[in-house]
Design an enzyme around this catalytic site. Structure first.
Site, mmCIF file in Angstrom:
data_model
loop_
_atom_site.group_PDB
_atom_site.id
_atom_site.type_symbol
_atom_site.label_atom_id
_atom_site.label_comp_id
_atom_site.label_asym_id
_atom_site.label_seq_id
_atom_site.Cartn_x
_atom_site.Cartn_y
_atom_site.Cartn_z
ATOM 1 N N ASP A 182 23.060 5.896 -1.069
ATOM 2 C CA ASP A 182 22.255 6.076 -1.053
ATOM 3 C C ASP A 182 21.692 6.671 0.462
ATOM 4 O O ASP A 182 21.376 7.677 0.549
ATOM 5 C CB ASP A 182 21.273 5.937 -1.735
ATOM 6 C CG ASP A 182 21.075 5.263 -2.966
ATOM 7 O OD1 ASP A 182 21.642 6.023 -3.424
ATOM 8 O OD2 ASP A 182 20.520 4.139 -3.860
ATOM 9 N N GLU A 235 23.849 10.251 1.147
ATOM 10 C CA GLU A 235 23.016 10.999 0.575
ATOM 11 C C GLU A 235 21.834 11.738 1.385
ATOM 12 O O GLU A 235 21.609 12.946 1.701
ATOM 13 C CB GLU A 235 22.964 11.316 -1.208
ATOM 14 C CG GLU A 235 23.725 11.174 -1.989
ATOM 15 C CD GLU A 235 23.401 10.618 -3.369
ATOM 16 O OE1 GLU A 235 24.151 11.072 -4.101
ATOM 17 O OE2 GLU A 235 22.191 10.441 -3.278
ATOM 18 N N ASP A 260 21.361 14.719 -2.308
ATOM 19 C CA ASP A 260 21.370 14.506 -3.913
ATOM 20 C C ASP A 260 22.166 16.146 -3.562
ATOM 21 O O ASP A 260 22.570 16.815 -4.474
ATOM 22 C CB ASP A 260 20.753 13.854 -4.571
ATOM 23 C CG ASP A 260 21.610 14.270 -6.154
ATOM 24 O OD1 ASP A 260 23.305 13.569 -6.326
ATOM 25 O OD2 ASP A 260 21.575 14.067 -7.094
ATOM 26 N N GLU A 309 17.520 10.929 0.010
ATOM 27 C CA GLU A 309 18.303 11.192 -0.991
ATOM 28 C C GLU A 309 18.273 11.882 -1.736
ATOM 29 O O GLU A 309 19.038 12.176 -1.884
ATOM 30 C CB GLU A 309 18.113 9.894 -1.153
ATOM 31 C CG GLU A 309 19.525 8.796 -2.279
ATOM 32 C CD GLU A 309 18.423 7.897 -2.799
ATOM 33 O OE1 GLU A 309 18.752 8.064 -4.449
ATOM 34 O OE2 GLU A 309 18.018 7.229 -2.736
#
Length: 253
Positions: free
Chosen positions: A137, A140, A68, A64
């Site tokens: 989450d 990502e 991101d 994650e």
């Protein structure tokens, strides 16, 4: 998208059944993984790690973190190409609106990602597959897994497919919330808004901030985010919406 009736592959499903299920997900992602362990990890919530005695690093958290950053890079590149005359401030505000957790959660729902998430029994029973924070989450983390398995172009393909229309149709304010709130306050002869961190949680690599903003003569409001800056912007937004300066979080008056 209704999730309650979704067919949800069990963590302990037979290997062949799980492999077939992952093939279906790979088709939605547009990439066949060479290392499916990466995809499995991207789909594994920390609650499943604890309840099933998996390796400590078997959850999606590190992916994650990576995803991101990959998402932000690809979106930034898309914005530069799509808006050649936009100034840095406008590009930054468009970027913030497109990479927020809510956008990632929407994409997760659109591709049916909840059905593949591996949750512990307690989290599953509490509606974890419908929680925007978890969906964002995992989305990502999947981007991070795509990047590690196939490189930047594979990750870019997924982002392009799922964020292009969002970028084109985005209608959020082109002025950031903190600047707008400060100008609004000063225009009324009020002191500059004050921001203070009132809560912080989560691990060092994925912190969660709660920030309170105070404006002279008004009740304070709070905002949450994965950085202090994001939390401050959301707190400022909350005040602007409450005071009628902006219609909503994404539409300025």
């Amino acid at each position: 998208m209704a999730l309650d009736g979704a067919r949800q592959p069990h963590l302990h499903a037979p290997v062949n059944a799980r492999a077939d299920t992952l093939s279906g997900l790979e088709a939605k992602l547009g990439h066949r993984f060479r290392d499916r362990a990466l995809l499995e990890r991207a789909l594994t919530h920390p609650s499943a790690v604890a309840e099933n005695q998996l390796a400590p690093d078997a959850s999606y958290q590190r992916l994650e973190f990576l995803g991101d950053r990959v998402l932000a890079l690809v979106i930034a590149d898309m914005l530069i190409a799509a808006f050649p005359d936009a100034e840095e401030g406008e590009l930054a505000r468009r970027l913030t609106g497109l990479v927020r957790n809510e956008s990632c959660a929407e994409v997760a729902l659109e591709i049916g990602l909840p059905a593949w998430i591996r949750l512990g029994d307690g989290e599953a029973q509490s509606g974890g597959r419908r929680k925007a924070a978890i969906l964002g989450d995992v989305c990502e983390a999947v981007i991070g897994a795509l990047f590690l398995d196939g490189g930047l172009e594979v990750a870019r393909g997924f982002v392009e497919a799922n964020w292009r229309a969002r970028m084109t149709n985005w209608t959020g304010p082109l002025r950031d919330a903190k600047t707008t709130l400060q100008e609004w306050a000063q225009g009324r002869g009020l002191a500059t808004p004050r921001y203070a961190i009132v809560g912080r949680s989560g691990p060092d690599h994925a912190p969660h901030f709660l920030v309170e903003v105070g404006v002279e003569g008004l009740a304070p409001l709070t905002g949450e985010g994965r950085s202090r800056r994001e939390a401050e912007q959301r707190a400022a937004t909350a005040v602007l919406v409450r005071e009628g300066v902006w219609r909503s979080e994404t539409h300025a008056v």
